[in-house]
Every structure is written in C-alpha cells, then in structure tokens.
Design an enzyme around this catalytic site. Structure first.
Site, short mmCIF file in Angstrom:
data_model
loop_
_atom_site.label_atom_id
_atom_site.label_comp_id
_atom_site.label_asym_id
_atom_site.label_seq_id
_atom_site.Cartn_x
_atom_site.Cartn_y
_atom_site.Cartn_z
N LYS A 11 0.73 -1.21 -0.29
CA LYS A 11 0.04 0.11 0.08
C LYS A 11 0.98 1.22 0.01
CE LYS A 11 -1.68 1.63 4.10
NZ LYS A 11 -1.25 3.00 4.41
N ASN A 12 1.91 1.35 0.76
CA ASN A 12 2.73 2.52 1.03
C ASN A 12 3.68 2.73 -0.21
OD1 ASN A 12 1.42 3.02 3.20
ND2 ASN A 12 2.68 2.39 4.67
N ARG A 34 -4.57 11.15 4.78
CA ARG A 34 -3.45 12.01 4.81
C ARG A 34 -2.39 11.78 3.69
NH1 ARG A 34 0.98 11.82 6.84
NH2 ARG A 34 0.92 13.85 7.40
N CYS A 68 -4.43 12.66 13.04
CA CYS A 68 -5.21 11.33 13.05
C CYS A 68 -5.11 10.68 14.39
CB CYS A 68 -4.73 10.37 11.78
SG CYS A 68 -3.11 9.81 12.24
N ARG A 116 0.81 14.64 13.06
CA ARG A 116 1.18 14.40 11.65
C ARG A 116 1.07 15.60 10.64
NH1 ARG A 116 -0.72 8.57 9.77
NH2 ARG A 116 1.04 8.80 8.69
N ASP A 132 4.73 0.41 12.22
CA ASP A 132 3.81 -0.13 11.64
C ASP A 132 3.53 -1.47 12.12
OD1 ASP A 132 3.65 1.71 8.46
OD2 ASP A 132 3.26 2.17 10.32
N ILE A 171 8.41 7.06 16.77
CA ILE A 171 7.95 7.87 15.61
C ILE A 171 6.78 8.48 15.56
CG2 ILE A 171 7.34 7.40 13.20
CD1 ILE A 171 10.35 6.36 13.62
N ARG A 179 -8.47 -0.12 4.71
CA ARG A 179 -7.70 0.80 4.49
C ARG A 179 -6.24 0.14 3.80
NH1 ARG A 179 -6.85 6.31 7.48
NH2 ARG A 179 -5.67 6.44 5.71
C1 EPZ Z 1 4.54 6.96 6.49
O1 EPZ Z 1 3.74 7.91 6.93
C2 EPZ Z 1 3.55 5.82 6.37
N1 EPZ Z 1 2.51 6.19 5.29
C3 EPZ Z 1 3.06 5.38 7.69
O2 EPZ Z 1 2.39 4.20 7.52
C4 EPZ Z 1 4.30 4.95 8.63
O3 EPZ Z 1 3.80 4.66 9.91
C5 EPZ Z 1 5.30 5.99 8.49
O4 EPZ Z 1 5.70 6.54 7.47
C6 EPZ Z 1 6.48 5.94 9.63
O5 EPZ Z 1 6.93 4.55 8.88
C7 EPZ Z 1 2.71 6.06 4.06
O6 EPZ Z 1 3.99 5.70 3.63
C8 EPZ Z 1 1.58 6.21 3.11
P1 EPZ Z 1 6.62 10.30 8.49
P2 EPZ Z 1 4.22 9.47 6.91
O7 EPZ Z 1 6.69 11.43 7.62
O8 EPZ Z 1 5.38 9.65 5.71
C9 EPZ Z 1 6.72 13.67 11.71
C10 EPZ Z 1 0.24 2.68 7.79
O9 EPZ Z 1 -0.23 2.44 8.77
N2 EPZ Z 1 6.46 14.51 10.67
O10 EPZ Z 1 7.82 9.41 8.30
O11 EPZ Z 1 3.38 10.29 7.10
C11 EPZ Z 1 5.52 12.58 11.77
O12 EPZ Z 1 4.27 13.32 12.38
C12 EPZ Z 1 0.79 4.33 7.72
O13 EPZ Z 1 0.49 2.40 6.49
C13 EPZ Z 1 6.58 15.95 10.79
O14 EPZ Z 1 6.68 16.45 12.10
O15 EPZ Z 1 5.20 9.31 8.43
C14 EPZ Z 1 6.10 11.59 12.65
O16 EPZ Z 1 6.22 11.63 13.90
C15 EPZ Z 1 0.70 4.71 9.27
N3 EPZ Z 1 6.49 17.03 9.84
C16 EPZ Z 1 7.34 11.44 11.93
O17 EPZ Z 1 7.79 12.70 11.55
C17 EPZ Z 1 6.40 16.47 8.60
O18 EPZ Z 1 6.30 17.33 7.63
C18 EPZ Z 1 7.69 10.43 10.98
O19 EPZ Z 1 6.63 10.55 10.08
C19 EPZ Z 1 6.24 14.91 8.28
C20 EPZ Z 1 6.32 14.12 9.32
#
Ligand code: EPZ
Length: 418
Positions: A22-23, A92, A116, A121, A306, A328, A398
């Site tokens: 999915k990701n 998102r 969420c 996020r 995850d 994370i 999802r």
């Molecule tokens: C990706 O989310 C995945 N989703 C998530 O999977 C996964 O949990 C996550 O990476 C971590 O591995 C997809 O790929 C679609 P991040 P993402 O940006 O990219 C903070 C699932 O269950 N952050 O790596 O949104 C954020 O809040 C989903 O399939 C900022 O502060 O995660 C988090 O604490 C859930 N500002 C950390 O960084 C930003 O601009 C890492 O988030 C972006 C992120």
C-alpha cells in the site's frame, strides 16, 4: 458499519500470500502525474486508500483505468491541480500529490491533512522542502497553496527528522526541477527505493535512493513506464505475527524477507522458528509462548512502527515482561486499552508500554482506532478464549485486502458481519 466476529484458539497453518505494498503504491500513483504519457502499475492492492488516491488523480484531471489486475494512469492534462479537504481528511497520504502537481503544472492546492488517531502528523517538512526547490507556499484556510510559475530549481534539502512521504514528495518534485537536488537525511524505507525505481523507468536521473543521501539531476520531462509494486512488508509482518501468536505453522509467500528482517530477528530471539524459503517466502513456526523481548520502533531498517501494535499483541502471551518503545508517533498506543479489555496487562509510561506477559486473553467486544491497531486486535482475538467482535473494521479495509478471507483460508475462525 462492518464488524469482525472471531473465535479464538485455532493455530494457523498453510500459506498466506502477500499483496503489493500500500505504502509503495500510493506514491507510485502520485508519480503518474509527472508525465503526459501512460503509466501502468502492477500488484496494486485493492484497498480503500488506493481507491481514494485513484479518485484524487481523477479529480486533478488524470484518467485511470483497470485491465487484468493492472492500473493504467494517463495524466495527459491536469486542469485541476488540487487535493480537496474531503479527500485528504480520509487519507493524509493525499499530500503525496503536492510535489508532483507543483513540478508538472507549476501550482498545487492541497488540503492540510489534520491529525489522525496516531498523532498530529503535520506536513511542515514537505512544505519547507518544496520551498528549497523554489516553490512559494502560502498556508491559509486549511490549505497549502504552492506556486512555481517558472518551474522548480534544484536545491539542497536537509530533513530535520526522517519523513517517508516527505522524502517521496520532494523526490517527485526534484525529478523535473532545473539542475541538481540533494536530499539529506532522506528516508531509507523500501517504498522510497521502489518509487525511485519507477521514476528512473520514467526517465528520471536519481542516485542513492534507499540511502540517507539522494541526488537527483532534473530532466525536462518524463515518459510513460510499466512497474510492479514491491510486496507489502507490513502485511507480511502482520502475517508472521499472526502465525506465531496462534502457535501455528505458516509460509508467507510473495514477500521480501530482507524488508522484515528487523521483525524476524526479534521473533527468533523470542523463540519462534523463522526460515527463508527461497527469495520470496518465509516459514514461521511457534508451538509455545514467546520469551519477552523488548522492541523500540525506528525508521527503516529498524523495527517498523507499523508493526508495533501487532508485536505487542504477541508479547501479552510472553514469558516475562517486555518494554515496547514507540519513537516515531506520539500517540500510537491506542490499541492497548482495547487489548486490556481482552485481559492484557499493559502500562503506558510516555513513549514506552510495559507489557506483562503470561496472559490468558478472553474474547470481548472491542473497537478499532486505526489501521495497525485493528490488526493488533485481530491477532489478539485469534488467541483469546471465546468470541470477540471488532467494530469499525473500515480501518482495516484501508490497508489489508481481503484479510478475513486470507486468514480464514489458513484456519482462523473469522467472519465479517454488519
Ligand atoms: C509513512 O507515513 C507511512 N505512510 C506510515 O504508515 C508509517 O507509519 C510512517 O511513514 C513511518 O514509517 C505512508 O507511507 C503512506 P513520516 P508518513 O513523515 O510519511 C513527523 C500505515 O499504517 N513529521 O515518516 O506520514 C510525523 O508526525 C501508515 O500504513 C513531521 O513532523 O510518516 C511523525 O512523527 C501509518 N512533519 C514522523 O515525522 C512532516 O512534515 C515520521 O513521519 C512530516 C512528518
């Protein structure tokens, strides 16, 4: 609203096939916006998030068609480069169209995702990365409005912390920017590498994807391509844990063992037998309670956040106390209250969950709060004594295609009810 009804106690046995990721499919679909030619993607899972992304592409002006299991996207002209709130609020990851839309059309209007269940996020790092490439960005009325009327220019992006979709967003913008872009502290997830592989097939010039420094030489335009999405490592990990928690014997097929190595090492330390069966299958056997083994979630190649909830469900059976630390996301322990309704004994202290083992879980009515928490509840229900019902399984739909059929095929007593 659909529910799962599960009766626990049956060890899983047989083969569990893994779908495409999915990701990985989400950014791959967004990347189709970068060319006016056809892009064909194979092994895209049929899950809600991917349907949402496809309807978002159509909203921007792209045409999307399906033929014998493949998705074909043709973004000949994009007359509406925007991702509206009512789409983004359900997923998102819609923010992944921000980079491609700005790069292709010179503008984008994308709703900010809002929080969420698992955390705030924000997408501030996506925004500042695009500003490094010359986009001017306003944030008002809950939207990010990006402009680059003269196109984007290469630059240096250094992420304060690792962001998976932030890396993917700016990578998709950089491939059409004038000059070189260097992305430092880039995410190393396999999904980032898979996106880069697709972009290179489309004519992009990228080096270092999968490492923490990615270099991109911008090109004038990209052309069409065909690409097969990598296996879903989170689905594979979920199935590995489902086999272990039910004390079963299951072979997970169509997976990439390397992508779940951080989990399989922990499972072996906890006493499960996990062996590679060729390059794309893993056999897992576990006939007893696991030993308590601590985990801390980290960016890839560390232990995946995850898989944290699913692993915790297993540790409720363990011999001993385990410490599960989530680094994370700030609120990714929602499943613990529901597991407690089944008899689990888990104490939360900040980012750490202290999981008492030796539990005998009992079936209960529980509610899913997010995608991976729902998977954790399914695993717990499969070993709980008696019957459980899990409400709000739309969370599961999802990200897991046909999960109840797959689990039932290897012996789980699970059915979907209204
Ligand atoms: C990706 O989310 C995945 N989703 C998530 O999977 C996964 O949990 C996550 O990476 C971590 O591995 C997809 O790929 C679609 P991040 P993402 O940006 O990219 C903070 C699932 O269950 N952050 O790596 O949104 C954020 O809040 C989903 O399939 C900022 O502060 O995660 C988090 O604490 C859930 N500002 C950390 O960084 C930003 O601009 C890492 O988030 C972006 C992120």
């Amino acid at each position: 609203m659909d529910k799962f009804k599960i009766t626990g106690g049956t060890p899983l046995s047989g083969e569990l096939p893994v779908n495409g990721s999915k990701n990985s499919a989400l950014p791959a679909l967004a990347a189709c916006l970068l060319t006016d030619e056809h892009v064909i993607l194979r092994r895209v899972p049929q899950v809600k998030d991917l349907e949402t992304m496809q309807s978002l592409l159509i909203h921007t002006g792209a045409r999307v068609s399906h033929e014998d299991g493949r998705i074909c996207v043709h973004a000949a002209s994009l007359d509406n480069p925007e991702a509206p709130y009512d789409v983004v609020k359900t997923m998102r990851a819609s923010s992944l169209v921000l980079g491609p839309l700005v790069a292709r059309t010179g503008r984008a209007r994308v709703s900010m995702p809002g929080g969420c269940a698992i955390g705030a996020r924000p997408i501030n790092m996506h925004v500042s990365a695009l500003e490094q490439l010359g986009a001017t960005i306003e944030q008002a009325h809950g939207y990010v409005e990006a402009q680059a009327p003269d196109g984007l220019r290469g630059g240096t992006v250094h992420f304060d912390r690792i962001t998976v979709t932030g890396t993917e967003d700016v990578l998709m913008a950089a491939v059409l920017a004038r000059g070189e872009t260097v992305i430092r502290n880039a995410a190393r997830e396999p999904e980032v590498k898979d996106l880069a592989d697709l972009l290179v097939k489309m004519g992009a010039q990228i080096k270092g994807a999968g490492s923490s420094i990615i270099r991109v030489q911008g090109v004038e335009r990209l052309h069409g391509a065909e690409h097969t999405i990598i296996p879903d490592r989170i689905e594979a990990g979920t199935f590995l844990l489902a086999a272990a928690i039910t004390k079963g014997d299951v072979t997970i097929t169509g997976c990439n063992p390397e992508h779940v190595a951080a989990l399989t090492v922990k499972m072996q330390q906890a006493g499960a037998e996990v062996e590679e069966m060729g390059s794309d299958a893993l056999r897992v056997r576990c006939s007893h309670r696991p030993k308590a083994v601590d985990v801390t979630t980290e960016e890839y190649p560390g232990f995946a956040t995850d898989l944290q909830a699913q692993y915790m469900a297993w540790m409720t059976l363990a011999r001993g106390i385990s410490f599960v630390t989530e680094t994370i996301f700030e609120n990714r322990f929602m499943h613990t209250q529901e597991l407690a309704r089944m008899g689990a004994n888990i104490r939360i202290e900040g980012r750490q969950a202290i999981v008492a083992g030796e539990n005998e879980l009992t079936g209960a009515q529980v509610i899913a709060s997010d995608l991976r928490a729902s998977a954790s509840l399914v695993l717990a229900a499969m070993i709980a004594k008696g019957e459980s019902t899990i409400d709000r399984v739309y969370h599961m739909d999802r990200g897991y295609e046909g999960i109840e059929q797959k689990l039932a095929a290897v012996g789980a007593q699970i059915e979907r009810t209204q």
